[in-house]
Design a protein around this motif. Structure first.
Motif, PDB file in Angstrom:
ATOM      1  N   VAL A   4      37.979  22.899   0.131  1.00 50.91           N
ATOM      2  CA  VAL A   4      36.877  22.295  -0.551  1.00 50.91           C
ATOM      3  C   VAL A   4      37.814  20.908  -1.059  1.00 50.91           C
ATOM      4  N   ALA A   5      36.786  19.342  -1.214  1.00 50.02           N
ATOM      5  CA  ALA A   5      37.527  18.389  -1.964  1.00 50.02           C
ATOM      6  C   ALA A   5      35.850  18.411  -2.261  1.00 50.02           C
ATOM      7  N   LEU A   6      36.408  16.684  -3.102  1.00 49.48           N
ATOM      8  CA  LEU A   6      34.896  16.115  -3.888  1.00 49.48           C
ATOM      9  C   LEU A   6      34.490  15.096  -3.671  1.00 49.48           C
ATOM     10  N   GLU A   7      33.503  14.720  -3.491  1.00 51.30           N
ATOM     11  CA  GLU A   7      32.599  13.732  -2.406  1.00 51.30           C
ATOM     12  C   GLU A   7      33.639  12.812  -1.519  1.00 51.30           C
ATOM     13  N   THR A   8      34.511  11.907  -1.401  1.00 52.41           N
ATOM     14  CA  THR A   8      35.190  11.542  -0.158  1.00 52.41           C
ATOM     15  C   THR A   8      35.906  11.908   0.371  1.00 52.41           C
ATOM     16  N   ASN A   9      36.995  12.336  -0.651  1.00 50.71           N
ATOM     17  CA  ASN A   9      37.805  13.017  -0.341  1.00 50.71           C
ATOM     18  C   ASN A   9      38.308  13.849   0.415  1.00 50.71           C
ATOM     19  N   TYR A  46      31.761  18.389  -2.477  1.00 49.56           N
ATOM     20  CA  TYR A  46      30.639  17.823  -3.150  1.00 49.56           C
ATOM     21  C   TYR A  46      30.783  17.331  -3.554  1.00 49.56           C
ATOM     22  N   VAL A  47      29.707  17.295  -4.262  1.00 54.43           N
ATOM     23  CA  VAL A  47      29.709  16.073  -4.902  1.00 54.43           C
ATOM     24  C   VAL A  47      29.282  16.450  -6.305  1.00 54.43           C
ATOM     25  N   LEU A  48      28.825  15.466  -7.889  1.00 53.00           N
ATOM     26  CA  LEU A  48      29.013  16.691  -9.423  1.00 53.00           C
ATOM     27  C   LEU A  48      27.500  15.876  -9.613  1.00 53.00           C
ATOM     28  N   ASN A 102      29.584   8.049 -13.046  1.00 49.31           N
ATOM     29  CA  ASN A 102      28.049   8.110 -13.257  1.00 49.31           C
ATOM     30  C   ASN A 102      27.839   9.683 -12.858  1.00 49.31           C
ATOM     31  N   ARG A 103      29.351  11.029 -12.585  1.00 47.67           N
ATOM     32  CA  ARG A 103      29.554  12.120 -12.174  1.00 47.67           C
ATOM     33  C   ARG A 103      29.012  12.857 -13.158  1.00 47.67           C
ATOM     34  N   GLY A 104      27.784  13.806 -12.745  1.00 47.92           N
ATOM     35  CA  GLY A 104      27.421  14.812 -13.638  1.00 47.92           C
ATOM     36  C   GLY A 104      27.754  16.039 -13.984  1.00 47.92           C
ATOM     37  N   LEU A 105      27.419  17.619 -14.265  1.00 45.29           N
ATOM     38  CA  LEU A 105      28.168  18.647 -14.559  1.00 45.29           C
ATOM     39  C   LEU A 105      27.745  19.572 -13.386  1.00 45.29           C
ATOM     40  N   ARG A 106      26.767  19.206 -12.470  1.00 44.46           N
ATOM     41  CA  ARG A 106      26.597  20.314 -11.692  1.00 44.46           C
ATOM     42  C   ARG A 106      27.122  20.060  -9.758  1.00 44.46           C
TER      43      ARG A 106
END
Length: 308
Positions: A197-202, A219-221, A234-238
């Protein structure tokens, strides 16, 4: 004054009297400690007057209690406990078989169906919401606001793994924590299956390069409404899964890094390798790339039929 207010004041004065008696204080001695007229205590306890905020503060301090604590005790006695904070209104996360691609490839490599993958993602979302609701009810922030992003990615991966095992109709069970592979096959056509699992484009990564069948999730937030806006500020928390890919990797498909932010050596899937893995799930509205990435629907290479 409303009935609730009257009940709260009466409860507060009753608690003051009980505390005075518990400490063996006379009206006069409590008045002296509080620095107020000695006759005022009797007037209060008989209910013939109501203390001002300043007077209540002096009496609480004289009894050795914070005013807020006495008020909370009075609210409890009067049945006026404050309702726990409610989770903010949120938009349900979109998860649908409409986001599936290359389903034949997913099933060929893992035995999983599009429906199983969607159920696993839904399980992850529902569990995150349960955790967040409990945190918010206790006055805390959402999970994504409490942990480092690397730890959040690990938690999302664990939930997705649990979701796959639950939705797989007995194909898979979870392996032990930090044990390769993440999912153990229980019957054909399941295989040893590793999740990253990685965040955004990582690029997804792990501690060691290991050959095998992989599903990678990114995934994104987003904000409460499920809207994603590019940019770290601009990252959220979901957490929303925007992409899942499947493929069979070798050890040569990983780059080995030793950056200061990593705990020891880290095996990162090479960019080209990850790009060439089959995309099996993608939500276009959450795509963090500046330009939309077009999903290529790939056909399985079937063996040629023998000619007569």
């Amino acid at each position: 004054m409303s009935e609730n207010d009257e009940g709260l004041v009466a409860a507060f004065l009753a608690i003051l009297k009980e505390l005075r008696n518990d400490q063996n204080l006379t009206h006069e001695s409590l008045a002296e400690l509080a620095g107020i007229d000695r006759t005022y205590i009797g007037v209060l306890e008989k209910g013939n007057s109501q203390p001002t905020l300043g007077m209540a503060q002096k009496l609480a301090e004289a009894l050795g209690f914070p005013l807020s604590g006495l008020v909370a005790m009075a609210e409890g006695r009067a049945g006026l406990e404050a309702a726990p904070p409610k989770a903010p209104e949120r938009t349900e996360r979109a998860v649908s078989t409409e986001f599936c691609h290359n389903v034949a490839q997913l099933t060929h490599l893992t035995g999983l169906t599009c429906e199983m993958l969607v159920e696993a993602i839904r399980y992850c979302y529902e569990t995150l919401d349960i955790i967040d609701d409990q945190l918010i009810a206790h006055g805390s922030n959402r999970l994504a606001g409490l942990v480092e992003l690397a730890n959040l990615s690990s938690m999302v991966g664990n939930l997705l793994g649990a979701g796959i095992a639950q939705a797989s109709n007995g194909l898979y069970i979870r392996n032990g924590p930090h044990t390769y592979p993440d999912l153990l096959p229980q019957k054909s056509p399941a295989v040893d299956l590793e999740l990253k699992v990685a965040l955004e484009t990582n690029r997804p990564k792990g501690h060691l390069p290991k050959a095998g069948t992989y599903i990678t999730f990114r995934y994104v937030l987003t904000d409460e409404a499920g809207v994603f806006t590019r940019g770290t500020a601009n990252r959220g928390l979901r957490a929303f899964v925007w992409e899942a890919k499947v493929g069979v990797l070798t050890k040569d498909d990983f780059d080995i890094s030793s950056t200061s932010g990593d705990s020891g050596k880290t095996a990162v899937i090479k960019t080209k390798v990850h790009d060439n893995m089959s995309t099996v799930y993608q939500v276009d509205d959450l795509n963090p790339y500046a330009r939309p990435r077009i999903v290529e629907e790939r056909q399985l290479a079937l063996p040629e039929m023998p000619t007569e």
